[in-house]
Design a protein around this motif. Structure first.
Motif, PDB file in Angstrom:
ATOM      1  N   ARG A   1      34.054  18.268  58.717  1.00 34.76           N
ATOM      2  CA  ARG A   1      34.362  19.433  58.070  1.00 34.76           C
ATOM      3  C   ARG A   1      35.487  20.111  58.983  1.00 34.76           C
ATOM      4  O   ARG A   1      35.287  20.246  60.025  1.00 34.76           O
TER       5      ARG A   1
ATOM      6  N   SER B   1      24.377  25.499  56.587  1.00 33.52           N
ATOM      7  CA  SER B   1      24.586  24.511  55.690  1.00 33.52           C
ATOM      8  C   SER B   1      24.172  23.007  55.990  1.00 33.52           C
ATOM      9  O   SER B   1      24.201  22.070  55.408  1.00 33.52           O
TER      10      SER B   1
ATOM     11  N   ASN C   1      35.775   7.350  56.970  1.00 29.52           N
ATOM     12  CA  ASN C   1      34.412   8.034  56.503  1.00 29.52           C
ATOM     13  C   ASN C   1      34.090   8.994  57.718  1.00 29.52           C
ATOM     14  O   ASN C   1      32.794   8.658  58.086  1.00 29.52           O
TER      15      ASN C   1
ATOM     16  N   LYS D   1      35.899  13.049  53.067  1.00 27.41           N
ATOM     17  CA  LYS D   1      35.727  12.295  51.903  1.00 27.41           C
ATOM     18  C   LYS D   1      34.185  12.173  51.449  1.00 27.41           C
ATOM     19  O   LYS D   1      33.317  12.034  50.496  1.00 27.41           O
ATOM     20  N   SER D   2      33.575  11.615  52.703  1.00 26.15           N
ATOM     21  CA  SER D   2      31.910  11.562  52.737  1.00 26.15           C
ATOM     22  C   SER D   2      31.311  12.971  53.029  1.00 26.15           C
ATOM     23  O   SER D   2      32.053  13.904  53.255  1.00 26.15           O
ATOM     24  N   THR D   3      30.179  12.921  52.972  1.00 24.77           N
ATOM     25  CA  THR D   3      29.295  14.243  53.386  1.00 24.77           C
ATOM     26  C   THR D   3      29.586  14.748  54.847  1.00 24.77           C
ATOM     27  O   THR D   3      29.526  13.881  55.626  1.00 24.77           O
ATOM     28  N   ALA D   4      29.685  15.892  54.968  1.00 23.48           N
ATOM     29  CA  ALA D   4      29.955  16.572  56.009  1.00 23.48           C
ATOM     30  C   ALA D   4      28.585  16.542  57.014  1.00 23.48           C
ATOM     31  O   ALA D   4      27.636  17.014  56.710  1.00 23.48           O
ATOM     32  N   THR D   5      28.936  15.760  58.002  1.00 27.38           N
ATOM     33  CA  THR D   5      28.014  15.886  59.061  1.00 27.38           C
ATOM     34  C   THR D   5      28.175  16.711  60.641  1.00 27.38           C
ATOM     35  O   THR D   5      27.429  16.704  61.306  1.00 27.38           O
TER      36      THR D   5
ATOM     37  N   GLY E   1      33.429  12.103  58.207  1.00 23.40           N
ATOM     38  CA  GLY E   1      32.373  13.076  58.082  1.00 23.40           C
ATOM     39  C   GLY E   1      32.472  14.467  58.666  1.00 23.40           C
ATOM     40  O   GLY E   1      31.638  15.075  58.956  1.00 23.40           O
TER      41      GLY E   1
ATOM     42  N   GLU F   1      37.516  19.311  53.546  1.00 28.16           N
ATOM     43  CA  GLU F   1      36.220  18.601  53.606  1.00 28.16           C
ATOM     44  C   GLU F   1      36.501  17.280  53.588  1.00 28.16           C
ATOM     45  O   GLU F   1      37.551  16.814  53.146  1.00 28.16           O
TER      46      GLU F   1
END
Length: 224
Positions: free
Chosen positions: A50, A106, A46, A14-18, A48, A12
């Protein structure tokens, strides 16, 4: 009939996966084999992205005296025209469809997903990407060939006609001859696909220089 989801290694951001890269390993390897490349890619802090590294199922492989190992399909011979067991390729394609759908569910859209793979994994990624009915962000095909040899797969979908395809191959590859990769590239180019070819002075492997180039391609494909 439901398809059992593939076991995998997930890295994953470190930031939200986009966005997402689904990366398929080669014959006899596992998702663990490529997972360590993520920090080596030196992506923006950052980013994002995954990364998913699935494990192929274990099965007997004909060219390896029937030994059971992780394999996306049986390899019947070294002859390009009779190498890939298409029943196995199609089964793996269905399994990758499940992985893609999980990412879509997701919240990551198909056009933010890259299918990547090395060797046998590259074969499945390229085959699946060409036939996938939704636009993907990109297809990364490393040291591989088309399982349909000297023709494009049946039922290629127009959704990915403009999708960037990056093909890499080693000039000294003695496992998957570079000629098979060149053949696939020519077929793609002649059919109007956006395929980019890059050869490296290497055998059947991946180089640091190559990973740097792949990183730049991923940034351009997923982060811009």
């Amino acid at each position: 009939m439901s398809i059992k989801p593939l076991a995998r290694v997930t890295v994953e951001p470190k930031s939200t996966a986009t966005s997402c890269v689904i990366w398929l390993h080669g014959l006899g390897d596992s998702g663990d084999g490529f997972a360590p490349i993520v920090p080596v890619l030196n992506l923006p802090k950052n980013h994002g992205i995954r990364f998913i590294f699935p494990h192929a199922p274990e099965q007997a492989v004909t060219i390896n005296q029937g030994y059971v190992m992780r394999s996306w399909y049986d390899i019947k011979s070294m002859d390009l025209h009779n190498r890939a067991d298409m029943e196995g390729v199609l089964a793996s394609e269905k399994a990758i469809h499940v992985l893609i759908q999980q990412q879509i569910d997701s919240g990551i859209p198909a056009d933010k997903i890259v299918l990547a793979g090395f060797s046998q994994g590259g074969v499945v990624s390229l085959f699946t990407g060409l036939r996938f009915p939704q636009k993907l962000a990109g297809i990364l095909a490393l040291s591989c060939y088309l399982p349909t040899a000297d023709k494009l797969p049946d039922n290629c979908h127009t959704a990915n006609k403009q999708t960037p395809i990056l093909q890499n191959h080693g000039e000294q590859d003695d496992v998957v001859p570079i000629s098979s990769g060149v053949m696939a590239n020519k077929l793609l180019i002649d059919a109007g696909y956006h395929a980019t070819w890059q050869a490296y002075r290497m055998p059947h492997s991946v180089l640091p220089e190559q990973l740097s180039d792949i990183s730049a391609w991923l940034v351009n494909t997923l982060l811009k």
